[in-house]
Write a protein that holds these residues in place. Structure first.
Motif, short mmCIF file in Angstrom:
data_model
loop_
_atom_site.label_atom_id
_atom_site.label_comp_id
_atom_site.label_asym_id
_atom_site.label_seq_id
_atom_site.Cartn_x
_atom_site.Cartn_y
_atom_site.Cartn_z
N TYR A 399 0.83 -1.21 0.00
CA TYR A 399 0.00 0.00 0.00
C TYR A 399 0.87 1.25 0.00
N GLU A 400 1.86 1.29 0.85
CA GLU A 400 2.68 2.49 0.95
C GLU A 400 3.63 2.64 -0.22
N LYS A 401 4.00 1.55 -0.86
CA LYS A 401 4.76 1.67 -2.10
C LYS A 401 3.93 2.39 -3.15
N GLY A 402 2.62 2.12 -3.14
CA GLY A 402 1.73 2.80 -4.08
C GLY A 402 1.66 4.29 -3.84
N LEU A 403 1.93 4.71 -2.61
CA LEU A 403 1.94 6.14 -2.28
C LEU A 403 3.33 6.74 -2.39
N LEU A 404 4.31 5.92 -2.80
CA LEU A 404 5.70 6.35 -2.90
C LEU A 404 6.24 6.79 -1.54
N LEU A 405 5.83 6.03 -0.50
CA LEU A 405 6.27 6.36 0.86
C LEU A 405 7.46 5.51 1.24
N ASP A 406 8.16 5.93 2.27
CA ASP A 406 9.25 5.15 2.82
C ASP A 406 8.66 3.99 3.61
N THR A 407 8.85 2.77 3.12
CA THR A 407 8.24 1.61 3.77
C THR A 407 9.27 0.78 4.51
N SER A 408 10.40 1.37 4.85
CA SER A 408 11.45 0.61 5.55
C SER A 408 10.96 0.24 6.94
N THR A 409 10.84 -1.05 7.17
CA THR A 409 10.43 -1.56 8.47
C THR A 409 11.32 -2.74 8.84
N SER A 410 11.37 -3.03 10.07
CA SER A 410 12.15 -4.21 10.50
C SER A 410 11.21 -5.35 10.76
N SER A 411 11.65 -6.53 10.43
CA SER A 411 10.83 -7.73 10.67
C SER A 411 11.72 -8.90 10.98
N ASN A 412 11.44 -9.55 12.05
CA ASN A 412 12.24 -10.72 12.45
C ASN A 412 11.50 -12.01 12.18
#
Length: 413
Positions: A399-412
């Protein structure tokens, strides 16, 4: 003549009231358009802070819809309008002093009849565009005369609005559109234990534990997403209030968690539901069980107009909910190894009250001894919660890629 005079007096009163101390100006921030989920047309939405005083709609040509919003001093600062698409050419607004005139130009290759309604859950105004036979629409349009707004406004009052370019102000709007709030609803609770399964396992206890584990995954791996629970202990919360909690929070997603039951112990598997008007006999049985506290408020009892307004108001949410439902179903089946009973569309009160995308997950059957052991175990609950989390995380990123947003998140995970 009386109706015209009444309208004039009402407009005059509103104009005087608009300048009174403490008057809160209505704001029209956006006009958007989405395809209807029933495939019968599209819906245009006026995003208003407060419900409009009154409005009118006419269609003097098959490709031209004209509206009047009868409310003085509507603030249209930085309004966002939809770009041209397969339904729409352009929209023009004209300040009339007592309100706004609106010209909506449709594509010439579409044949839509326009009607307007107030959204019953929000202050928004909806314009339903319904597919109509071209000849019938042409005859219908001949009953209206096109209005020349220039005859009604002074030159400085005319306003033609174009979509905003991508600049700092638009970036602020996009920031507000971030996916950053999820409401998690553990079904039942208090005097309503929900389904009673094998060895007296209570649905309300099982789903509360899964809900908290899901919230924990989100808080740990998506720190920019706020988690809100409809209940955090064994208390009763009404079906309508659960949706209201999500509405007050202005959530981006509503997730309701449940556990199923059946008279045959061999039945097993997980299902994911999203809100809609398509119903099968099996899904209707689930709907009756989950809505049993509010039998008088089932979607079945809504009028035809209620259902139409619901369809118009929620077309965008329905398609998003369906997408998320399939993502959850995929995670449960292919990553968590659970038997899938599919994705289904159904009218559930708990989802009907919320005004954002929402899904209901039936995690399994407590009446099946093997699934009961799995659903009541810490291991099984973690697997279910992490599967739902992964789907939410993946949707947020897309969704946020579609808004050209920074989607950097951490996931373990």
């Amino acid at each position: 003549m009386y109706s015209v005079l009444r309208l004039y007096l009402a407009s005059l009163f509103l104009a005087l009231f608009a300048v009174a101390p403490g008057f809160s100006q209505n704001h029209l921030s956006r006009i958007s358009i989405v395809d209807r989920s029933d495939g019968l047309g599209a819906v245009l939405r006026y995003h208003l802070v407060e419900a409009i005083d009154s409005f009118s709609v006419s269609q003097p040509a098959p490709d031209l819809i004209q509206m009047v919003l009868y409310q003085p001093d509507i603030d249209t600062t930085n309004i966002l309008l939809p770009e041209s698409d397969h339904n729409l050419n352009e929209i023009h607004l004209y300040n009339l002093g007592y309100g706004y005139g609106v010209d909506i130009y449709l594509k010439e290759n579409v044949s839509y009849k326009a009607n307007a309604y107030l959204d019953k859950n929000l202050s928004h105004l909806l314009v339903g565009l319904t597919k109509t036979d071209p000849e019938e629409l042409n005859k219908y349009s001949q009953g209206f005369v096109a209005r020349e707004w220039s005859d009604e406004v002074t030159p400085e009052g005319a306003l033609e609005v174009s979509p905003l370019p991508i600049d700092n102000s638009y970036q602020l709007i996009k920031e507000k559109l971030r996916f950053d709030r999820v409401v998690i609803d553990a079904g039942h609770g208090g005097h309503d234990p929900g389904n009673i399964g094998y060895d007296k396992a209570k649905e309300s206890d099982v789903v509360l534990s899964i809900a908290k584990k899901l919230g924990g995954y989100i808080e740990k791996n998506l720190p920019d997403v706020e988690v809100i629970y409809t209940r955090e202990k064994d208390v009763y919360v009404g079906l309508e209030e659960r949706g209201r909690i999500a509405n007050r929070a202005e959530a981006d997603l509503f997730v309701s968690i449940h556990a199923d039951a059946w008279h045959e112990r061999s039945v097993r598997g997980a299902s994911v539901f999203f809100l809609g008007l398509h119903r099968s006999n099996k899904s209707f049985e689930v709907m009756k069980r989950e809505n049993q506290v509010y039998n008088s408020e089932l979607v079945e009892d809504l009028s035809e107009e209620d259902l139409l307004i619901y369809e118009l108001a929620n077309s965008g949410n329905i398609s998003t909910s369906e997408k998320i439902a399939y993502m959850v179903e995929d995670q449960l089946k292919n990553r968590a190894g659970r038997k899938s009973r599919g994705v289904k569309q159904m009218g559930l009160v708990v989802l009907y009250q919320s005004t954002m995308p929402g899904i209901l997950v039936e995690t399994g059957f407590l009446t099946n001894p093997a699934e009961k052991r799995y659903l009541t175990s810490d291991y099984g609950q973690n697997i279910i919660a992490s599967a739902i989390f992964r789907a939410i995380r993946d949707y947020k990123v897309n969704y946020e890629k579609g808004l050209l947003l920074d989607t950097s998140t951490s996931s373990n995970e």
